[in-house]
Design a protein around this motif. Sequence first.
Motif, mmCIF file in Angstrom:
data_model
loop_
_atom_site.group_PDB
_atom_site.id
_atom_site.type_symbol
_atom_site.label_atom_id
_atom_site.label_comp_id
_atom_site.label_asym_id
_atom_site.label_seq_id
_atom_site.Cartn_x
_atom_site.Cartn_y
_atom_site.Cartn_z
ATOM 1 N N VAL A 1 0.834 -1.187 0.000
ATOM 2 C CA VAL A 1 0.000 0.000 0.000
ATOM 3 C C VAL A 1 0.877 1.248 0.000
ATOM 4 O O VAL A 1 0.641 2.192 -0.756
ATOM 5 C CB VAL A 1 -0.976 0.001 1.202
ATOM 6 N N SER A 2 1.899 1.245 0.853
ATOM 7 C CA SER A 2 2.792 2.404 0.900
ATOM 8 C C SER A 2 3.512 2.610 -0.422
ATOM 9 O O SER A 2 3.687 3.755 -0.861
ATOM 10 C CB SER A 2 3.805 2.240 2.028
ATOM 11 N N CYS A 3 3.909 1.534 -1.074
ATOM 12 C CA CYS A 3 4.560 1.653 -2.385
ATOM 13 C C CYS A 3 3.593 2.207 -3.427
ATOM 14 O O CYS A 3 3.993 2.994 -4.290
ATOM 15 C CB CYS A 3 5.113 0.305 -2.833
ATOM 16 N N ALA A 4 2.331 1.818 -3.356
ATOM 17 C CA ALA A 4 1.330 2.356 -4.278
ATOM 18 C C ALA A 4 1.171 3.860 -4.066
ATOM 19 O O ALA A 4 1.067 4.622 -5.038
ATOM 20 C CB ALA A 4 -0.005 1.649 -4.091
ATOM 21 N N ILE A 5 1.183 4.292 -2.826
ATOM 22 C CA ILE A 5 1.108 5.730 -2.543
ATOM 23 C C ILE A 5 2.355 6.433 -3.074
ATOM 24 O O ILE A 5 2.259 7.524 -3.642
ATOM 25 C CB ILE A 5 0.907 5.981 -1.038
ATOM 26 N N ASP A 6 3.515 5.808 -2.917
ATOM 27 C CA ASP A 6 4.756 6.373 -3.473
ATOM 28 C C ASP A 6 4.619 6.604 -4.979
ATOM 29 O O ASP A 6 5.007 7.657 -5.493
ATOM 30 C CB ASP A 6 5.949 5.435 -3.233
ATOM 31 N N VAL A 7 4.080 5.607 -5.678
ATOM 32 C CA VAL A 7 3.908 5.702 -7.137
ATOM 33 C C VAL A 7 2.944 6.833 -7.489
ATOM 34 O O VAL A 7 3.203 7.623 -8.398
ATOM 35 C CB VAL A 7 3.436 4.357 -7.724
ATOM 36 N N ILE A 8 1.850 6.927 -6.753
ATOM 37 C CA ILE A 8 0.881 8.003 -6.998
ATOM 38 C C ILE A 8 1.550 9.353 -6.824
ATOM 39 O O ILE A 8 1.405 10.241 -7.669
ATOM 40 C CB ILE A 8 -0.336 7.858 -6.065
ATOM 41 N N GLU A 9 2.292 9.508 -5.739
ATOM 42 C CA GLU A 9 2.949 10.793 -5.478
ATOM 43 C C GLU A 9 3.974 11.142 -6.552
ATOM 44 O O GLU A 9 4.108 12.303 -6.939
ATOM 45 C CB GLU A 9 3.622 10.776 -4.100
ATOM 46 N N LYS A 10 4.679 10.136 -7.039
ATOM 47 C CA LYS A 10 5.767 10.379 -7.995
ATOM 48 C C LYS A 10 5.288 10.549 -9.435
ATOM 49 O O LYS A 10 5.810 11.373 -10.176
ATOM 50 C CB LYS A 10 6.769 9.227 -7.924
ATOM 51 N N HIS A 11 4.300 9.757 -9.836
ATOM 52 C CA HIS A 11 3.958 9.687 -11.260
ATOM 53 C C HIS A 11 2.574 10.214 -11.632
ATOM 54 O O HIS A 11 2.259 10.266 -12.823
ATOM 55 C CB HIS A 11 4.071 8.239 -11.743
ATOM 56 N N PHE A 12 1.767 10.572 -10.663
ATOM 57 C CA PHE A 12 0.403 11.002 -10.975
ATOM 58 C C PHE A 12 0.085 12.324 -10.278
ATOM 59 O O PHE A 12 -0.694 12.358 -9.317
ATOM 60 C CB PHE A 12 -0.609 9.928 -10.582
ATOM 61 N N PRO A 13 0.658 13.422 -10.749
ATOM 62 C CA PRO A 13 0.430 14.706 -10.086
ATOM 63 C C PRO A 13 -1.036 15.161 -10.129
ATOM 64 O O PRO A 13 -1.444 15.989 -9.326
ATOM 65 C CB PRO A 13 1.334 15.675 -10.864
ATOM 66 N N GLU A 14 -1.815 14.596 -11.052
ATOM 67 C CA GLU A 14 -3.235 14.970 -11.129
ATOM 68 C C GLU A 14 -4.056 14.371 -9.991
ATOM 69 O O GLU A 14 -5.194 14.770 -9.759
ATOM 70 C CB GLU A 14 -3.828 14.559 -12.488
ATOM 71 N N ILE A 15 -3.478 13.420 -9.274
ATOM 72 C CA ILE A 15 -4.160 12.823 -8.123
ATOM 73 C C ILE A 15 -3.715 13.562 -6.869
ATOM 74 O O ILE A 15 -2.525 13.747 -6.632
ATOM 75 C CB ILE A 15 -3.834 11.318 -8.001
ATOM 76 N N ASP A 16 -4.671 13.985 -6.079
ATOM 77 C CA ASP A 16 -4.377 14.706 -4.844
ATOM 78 C C ASP A 16 -3.886 13.720 -3.786
ATOM 79 O O ASP A 16 -4.683 13.049 -3.137
ATOM 80 C CB ASP A 16 -5.625 15.452 -4.361
ATOM 81 N N SER A 17 -2.585 13.638 -3.627
ATOM 82 C CA SER A 17 -2.019 12.683 -2.673
ATOM 83 C C SER A 17 -2.120 13.174 -1.231
ATOM 84 O O SER A 17 -1.653 12.503 -0.312
ATOM 85 C CB SER A 17 -0.561 12.369 -3.034
ATOM 86 N N ASN A 18 -2.761 14.318 -1.036
ATOM 87 C CA ASN A 18 -3.039 14.789 0.313
ATOM 88 C C ASN A 18 -4.417 14.350 0.786
ATOM 89 O O ASN A 18 -4.847 14.723 1.879
ATOM 90 C CB ASN A 18 -2.935 16.324 0.383
ATOM 91 N N ARG A 19 -5.110 13.600 -0.061
ATOM 92 C CA ARG A 19 -6.434 13.070 0.294
ATOM 93 C C ARG A 19 -6.456 11.584 -0.055
ATOM 94 O O ARG A 19 -7.016 11.183 -1.069
ATOM 95 C CB ARG A 19 -7.531 13.792 -0.483
#
Length: 154
Positions: A1-19
């Motif tokens: 799960v943490s690695c998936a969040i890492d990927v979101i933060e790194k490669h998907f700036p359109e996704i709000d990783s603060n939510r």
Amino acid sequence: VSCAIDVIEKHFPEIDSNRIGIMGNSGGGTITYYAACMDERIDIAMPSCAVCTFKDSICSLHHCSCNYIPSIYKYFEMGDLSGLIAPRPLVIVAGKEDKIFPIEGVKECYETAKRFYKLAGAKDKCRLVIGDGGHRFYADDSWPVFRELSGWDC
């Protein structure tokens, strides 16, 4: 799960990783609970059919090995781990007829969690949703509570 969040933060700036919210049922509920314990980037967690005292569930019934953390029961009960999630919102979902995670153990775990949330100054951020049936997710009862505690319109 943490690695998936890492990927979101790194490669998907359109996704709000603060939510970041997480939910899962049964084994997914176990993953949800433990991930929220370990990763503070998870803003809200909704484990379903998983949060129950170890003594009433994992230690009293045969479970698949993915449910076990070796020797954890020597040190902690499952409710104690909720202190790692507080004050972030936590919605515990259970079925009152669930034979795998008995409702009395769920309620005991929830009472422990409520104490941690009160200590964290977030007594209204921990809720228990109990469905009328067995081991399944209760979407109609749970999602409104998730939306209320997260403040998200999802």
